[in-house]
Design a protein around this motif. Structure first.
Motif, PDB file in Angstrom:
ATOM      1  N   MET A 271       1.184   3.408  10.858  1.00 50.99           N
ATOM      2  CA  MET A 271       0.227   3.215   9.267  1.00 50.99           C
ATOM      3  C   MET A 271      -0.711   3.589   9.522  1.00 50.99           C
ATOM      4  O   MET A 271      -1.396   3.483  10.501  1.00 50.99           O
ATOM      5  N   GLU A 294       3.099   5.973   7.506  1.00 51.16           N
ATOM      6  CA  GLU A 294       2.975   5.670   6.150  1.00 51.16           C
ATOM      7  C   GLU A 294       1.587   5.326   5.643  1.00 51.16           C
ATOM      8  O   GLU A 294       0.539   4.382   6.341  1.00 51.16           O
ATOM      9  N   LEU A 296      -1.461   3.759   2.838  1.00 48.88           N
ATOM     10  CA  LEU A 296      -1.875   2.250   2.084  1.00 48.88           C
ATOM     11  C   LEU A 296      -2.697   2.574   1.578  1.00 48.88           C
ATOM     12  O   LEU A 296      -3.900   2.664   2.511  1.00 48.88           O
ATOM     13  N   VAL A 333       0.296  -4.568   2.747  1.00 49.94           N
ATOM     14  CA  VAL A 333       0.806  -4.677   3.831  1.00 49.94           C
ATOM     15  C   VAL A 333       2.563  -5.835   4.205  1.00 49.94           C
ATOM     16  O   VAL A 333       3.014  -5.918   4.926  1.00 49.94           O
ATOM     17  N   ALA A 336       5.273  -4.264   4.286  1.00 50.63           N
ATOM     18  CA  ALA A 336       5.706  -3.621   5.634  1.00 50.63           C
ATOM     19  C   ALA A 336       6.465  -4.182   6.555  1.00 50.63           C
ATOM     20  O   ALA A 336       6.742  -5.194   6.575  1.00 50.63           O
ATOM     21  N   GLU A 337       7.686  -2.786   6.307  1.00 55.57           N
ATOM     22  CA  GLU A 337       8.824  -2.485   7.875  1.00 55.57           C
ATOM     23  C   GLU A 337       8.063  -2.869   8.844  1.00 55.57           C
ATOM     24  O   GLU A 337       7.828  -1.679   9.258  1.00 55.57           O
ATOM     25  N   TYR A 340       5.681  -0.526  13.526  1.00 51.76           N
ATOM     26  CA  TYR A 340       4.526  -0.024  14.315  1.00 51.76           C
ATOM     27  C   TYR A 340       4.437   0.464  15.161  1.00 51.76           C
ATOM     28  O   TYR A 340       3.607  -0.425  15.882  1.00 51.76           O
ATOM     29  N   THR A 370       3.614  -6.842  12.272  1.00 53.75           N
ATOM     30  CA  THR A 370       4.340  -5.871  12.628  1.00 53.75           C
ATOM     31  C   THR A 370       4.594  -4.580  13.279  1.00 53.75           C
ATOM     32  O   THR A 370       4.953  -3.503  13.215  1.00 53.75           O
TER      33      THR A 370
END
Length: 392
Positions: A271, A294, A296, A333, A336-337, A340, A370
């Motif tokens: 991420m 991912e 952001l 944020v 977010a799943e 990572y 995460t």
């Protein structure tokens, strides 16, 4: 860019004031010589001091009005104005000498009109357009190292009047004094060439208006330090800066990725927070076949300008292994799943102004939660969280 400190260490030349001073002196000397030649060179010619002064004033104003303005190639156009000024004063010198050597020139109406244009108007116009261009170069110097030529030019004009008063009584002919103008302009041109090397040339390639400010791509060139950089400026804050005149090194996020890249047979999730203008997403996808990335980002304009001018190849969409989302970073944020394996946070993106422009303490805690058990967070190029609100 490795030479970020060199630009601020530069100082303008100490003789920066001298070129406009010499231009002002040349203009004043030419103006006074024109008065002497035209008023006393022959009978029946323009004996009205008001007419000659008005012509000179209008010529100077016309030169200032037509001076080069801010646009690409300003420096080259200004150099051509110096050459034009030298040629104008050379023509005036030649005609002034002919005026003194050929008596009937002062009596012929056509020659008198040409004399008014060549001796009075042309040099003042050339000086005006040159000083106007020098003023534009100083006013648009992004580095702020050049100052306005107005005061040195006025002081030079005063010196030119004094110099004319001293030399005119001993000169063999009034027009011969214009040779001094050629000498001063030649010296001023050589000096001003060095002065221009300290001017920061700014060229805005693209700009996008947003509800909270402007995002733009600009190129800055500083010949004195051999610097040429392209920058992405987000709401007045430099998000990205890359040198154009040297081999481009790997960005910090690409370096961190390669340092922590797992084996190619092991899936990895990455991420990037504030990575809308980063080259890392496509580098990760290209170098690791089992990677998912991912991104952001705060501002859609950053994603668009990064793609158009920095070759990131990013677009706001979810497409296979790549997802690019835009919005409030705290909200992104929070959604977010986990989990990572690597999280890269661009401090220049999250610390623009604090509050919603940065990351809250809750977001920082969320980032940590995460991570996968063996995951890693890297904060910007220096590896430390941004100072201010949101810093742990």
């Amino acid at each position: 860019m490795n030479r970020s400190g060199s630009e601020s260490a530069l100082r303008s030349p100490r003789l920066e004031w001298l070129p406009p001073f010499l231009v002002g002196a040349s203009a004043a000397l030419a103006a006074e010589v024109a008065l002497g030649v035209l008023l006393y060179g022959g009978t029946g010619f323009m004996r009205s001091l008001t007419t000659i002064l008005a012509t000179q004033g209008l010529a100077l104003a016309s030169g200032l009005w037509s001076a080069p303005r801010l646009a690409p190639g300003l420096v080259e156009r200004l150099r051509r104005r110096w050459l034009f000024s030298l040629m104008s004063f050379l023509v005036a010198t030649t005609y002034g000498a002919a005026w003194s050597l050929v008596p009937f020139l002062g009596e012929d109406p056509i020659a008198q009109g040409v004399g008014l244009a060549v001796l009075a108007a042309l040099p003042l116009y050339a000086a005006g357009t040159l000083l106007g261009g020098m003023g534009a170069a100083a006013a648009t110097d992004a580095g702020g190292l050049l100052s306005s030529p107005a005061a040195p030019a006025a002081a030079g004009a005063a010196m030119g009047f004094v110099l004319t008063a001293m030399l005119l009584p001993v000169a063999p002919m009034p027009g011969s004094l214009l040779v001094a103008c050629l000498v001063m302009l030649s010296a001023g041109g050589m000096l001003y060439g060095d002065v221009l090397n300290f001017r920061m040339d700014l060229d805005v390639k693209a700009r996008r208006a947003t509800p909270s400010g402007e995002v733009r791509v600009e190129e800055r060139r500083l010949p004195a330090a051999n610097l040429s950089v392209r920058r992405l400026v987000d709401h007045g804050h430099v998000r990205l800066s890359r040198a154009l005149d040297e081999a481009v090194g790997r960005p910090w996020d690409v370096e961190v990725w390669r340092e922590h890249m797992p084996p190619l047979d092991q899936p990895v999730r990455v991420m990037l927070i504030g990575g809308g203008a980063s080259l890392a997403p496509h580098a990760i996808l290209r170098e690791h076949p089992l990677s998912k990335v991912e991104v952001l980002e705060r501002t859609p304009a950053v994603v668009a300008l990064g793609r158009e001018h920095f070759g990131t190849g990013l677009a706001i969409a979810t497409n296979g292994r790549l997802s690019v989302r835009v919005g409030n970073l705290d909200d992104l944020v929070a959604s977010a799943e986990p989990e990572y394996d690597l999280i890269l946070v661009d401090n220049d993106a999250v610390a623009l102004a604090g509050g919603n422009a940065g990351l809250s303490s809750a977001s920082i805690e969320r980032i940590q939660s995460t991570l996968a058990p063996s995951g890693f967070v890297h904060w910007g190029e220096r590896g430390t969280p941004p100072a201010g609100e949101g810093a742990p």
